[in-house]
Scaffold this active site. Sequence first.
Site, PDB file in Angstrom:
ATOM      1  N   GLY A 100       1.309  -1.268  -0.134  1.00  0.00           N
ATOM      2  CA  GLY A 100      -0.181   0.119   0.047  1.00  0.00           C
ATOM      3  C   GLY A 100       0.650   2.004   0.352  1.00  0.00           C
ATOM      4  O   GLY A 100       0.579   2.376  -0.553  1.00  0.00           O
ATOM      5  N   SER A 173      -3.769   9.440   8.239  1.00  0.00           N
ATOM      6  CA  SER A 173      -2.831   8.190   7.161  1.00  0.00           C
ATOM      7  C   SER A 173      -1.702   9.124   6.836  1.00  0.00           C
ATOM      8  O   SER A 173      -1.557  10.425   6.314  1.00  0.00           O
ATOM      9  CB  SER A 173      -3.413   8.384   6.431  1.00  0.00           C
ATOM     10  OG  SER A 173      -2.332   7.830   4.948  1.00  0.00           O
ATOM     11  N   ASP A 326       0.903  -0.376  13.842  1.00  0.00           N
ATOM     12  CA  ASP A 326       1.333  -0.751  12.843  1.00  0.00           C
ATOM     13  C   ASP A 326       1.164  -2.327  13.538  1.00  0.00           C
ATOM     14  O   ASP A 326       1.316  -3.354  13.683  1.00  0.00           O
ATOM     15  CB  ASP A 326       2.039  -1.468  11.692  1.00  0.00           C
ATOM     16  CG  ASP A 326       1.621  -0.548   9.927  1.00  0.00           C
ATOM     17  OD1 ASP A 326       0.401  -0.212  10.315  1.00  0.00           O
ATOM     18  OD2 ASP A 326       2.709  -0.028   9.970  1.00  0.00           O
ATOM     19  N   ARG A 357      -7.819  -6.427  10.357  1.00  0.00           N
ATOM     20  CA  ARG A 357      -6.801  -6.707  11.491  1.00  0.00           C
ATOM     21  C   ARG A 357      -7.887  -6.979  12.514  1.00  0.00           C
ATOM     22  O   ARG A 357      -6.959  -7.327  13.236  1.00  0.00           O
ATOM     23  CB  ARG A 357      -5.143  -5.799  11.175  1.00  0.00           C
ATOM     24  CG  ARG A 357      -4.264  -5.829  10.106  1.00  0.00           C
ATOM     25  CD  ARG A 357      -3.290  -4.907  10.588  1.00  0.00           C
ATOM     26  NE  ARG A 357      -2.542  -5.804   9.668  1.00  0.00           N
ATOM     27  CZ  ARG A 357      -1.258  -4.831   9.425  1.00  0.00           C
ATOM     28  NH1 ARG A 357      -0.939  -3.684   9.578  1.00  0.00           N
ATOM     29  NH2 ARG A 357      -0.103  -5.363   8.335  1.00  0.00           N
ATOM     30  N   ARG A 402       1.815  -9.304   9.037  1.00  0.00           N
ATOM     31  CA  ARG A 402       1.923  -8.782  10.500  1.00  0.00           C
ATOM     32  C   ARG A 402       0.373  -9.723  10.717  1.00  0.00           C
ATOM     33  O   ARG A 402       1.336 -10.450  12.253  1.00  0.00           O
ATOM     34  CB  ARG A 402       1.461  -7.357  10.577  1.00  0.00           C
ATOM     35  CG  ARG A 402       2.352  -6.501   9.773  1.00  0.00           C
ATOM     36  CD  ARG A 402       2.487  -5.380  10.616  1.00  0.00           C
ATOM     37  NE  ARG A 402       2.763  -4.413   9.648  1.00  0.00           N
ATOM     38  CZ  ARG A 402       4.657  -3.583   9.570  1.00  0.00           C
ATOM     39  NH1 ARG A 402       5.363  -4.394   9.919  1.00  0.00           N
ATOM     40  NH2 ARG A 402       4.725  -2.761   8.619  1.00  0.00           N
TER      41      ARG A 402
END
Length: 442
Positions: A100, A173, A326, A357, A402
Amino acid sequence: MTDQNARPRSFSASVPLKGRIAIPGDKSISHRSLMLSALAVGESRVTGLLEGHDVLATAAAMRAMGATIERRADGEWRIHGVGVGGLIQPQGALDMGNSGTSTRLLMGLVASHPITATFIGDASLSGRPMGRVIDPLAQMGADITSSPGGRLPLMVRGLAPAIPLAYRLPVASAQVKSAVLLAGLNTPGITQVIEPVPTRDHSERMLRGFGADLTVETDTDGTRHIRIVGEAELKPQTIVVPGDPSSAAFFIVAALLVPGSDVTITNVGLNPTRAGLIDVLRQMGGNIELIDPREVGGEPVADLRVRHSMLTGVDVDPAVAPSMIDEFPILFVAAALAKGRTTTTGLEELRVKESDRIAVMATGLKAIGARVTETEDGLIIDGTGGDPLPGGATIAGHLDHRICMSFAVAGLVSGAQVSIDDIAPVATSFPSFEALLAGLQQ
Ligand code: S3P
């Protein structure tokens, strides 16, 4: 459909982790090193570059747009840039793989150059929203045709000269911020990003380091106004990339959770916009010692000594989320072994990462016996108080590095082994993960 290249792997209860490891270079800084070097006239040198698939996708794209990028046998990378405004028309589609960051930042670069580029990616990347960069870049004059829902494959037809923009970020972001700033590099006048919630500031630091006229003004409420003057001239640099705190995170948590562990992780980047996990783990009672704090490549770094600790659940302040965005998957694993309840909120952005996630961690943790409640914007986890998790399940990694590494660590503290359907995606950000783990288990 089964993936022919899938590499299943199992992890089981571990001996104490002991020793000293150096983790690979920071992914965010590695991408930016290649992009900015490719826009500077002359030769830049980069050491410590992360050689994961994501960063290699950026290297291939910058080559396709005219830069010369070579890796020497000693691991140093040498880049001859084309100058801001000098990117050339790539001959084929730019394959962004799983990345990304490559996609969104390169869309920004292409947007203000007189070239057209098509961006493609894997199944995970092709499901991620690009509208967040399409909107501001279209306002700057780029013509962008995307697949339904603002997704890849998409085509960016740049405009030169582009139209300068003052853009208030609707989501916290760093990728969107960076896309607009990079588009601003080749745009006459001042391009401004207004950032109500601070996110990682590597683009700002590095653009300044390469000689761009970039200023940051912070209001009393913390809102940042970042202004870049185009059309900029970048000067080649020598860059040392610090170790990635987001990669270190897996070994920090593994050392905290596996009884008897004592691990030193060297050269970990501790930029305050990235270091939230360490604060939260310390708040939970984690024994993390900072040794020899210093500066590497304009970023604060230190060695971390981490010893097994009994953790206690906490309410994680949503304000810290951008500085550990993250790291939530691995924090959830830490919480699953802590004493008491951990509550997280304000994590909507986790649903649009390499996988959802929140959902994927909830499903996987439940499958290995953790007590987890999924909410719209986070997880509530009641930990075991240090006892091993039951384990004994196969986890779907959803092409998310991850997620794979988080469940690898969970396997080290589970009664029965934890299997991951495909560990191959780990190579996007941390190709040496399994080897470093094995080294600590000697
Ligand atoms: C990154 C920004 C973050 C992060 C990603 C890398 C960057 O994404 O999750 O791994 O290098 O700018 P968002 O900007 O989407 O939060």
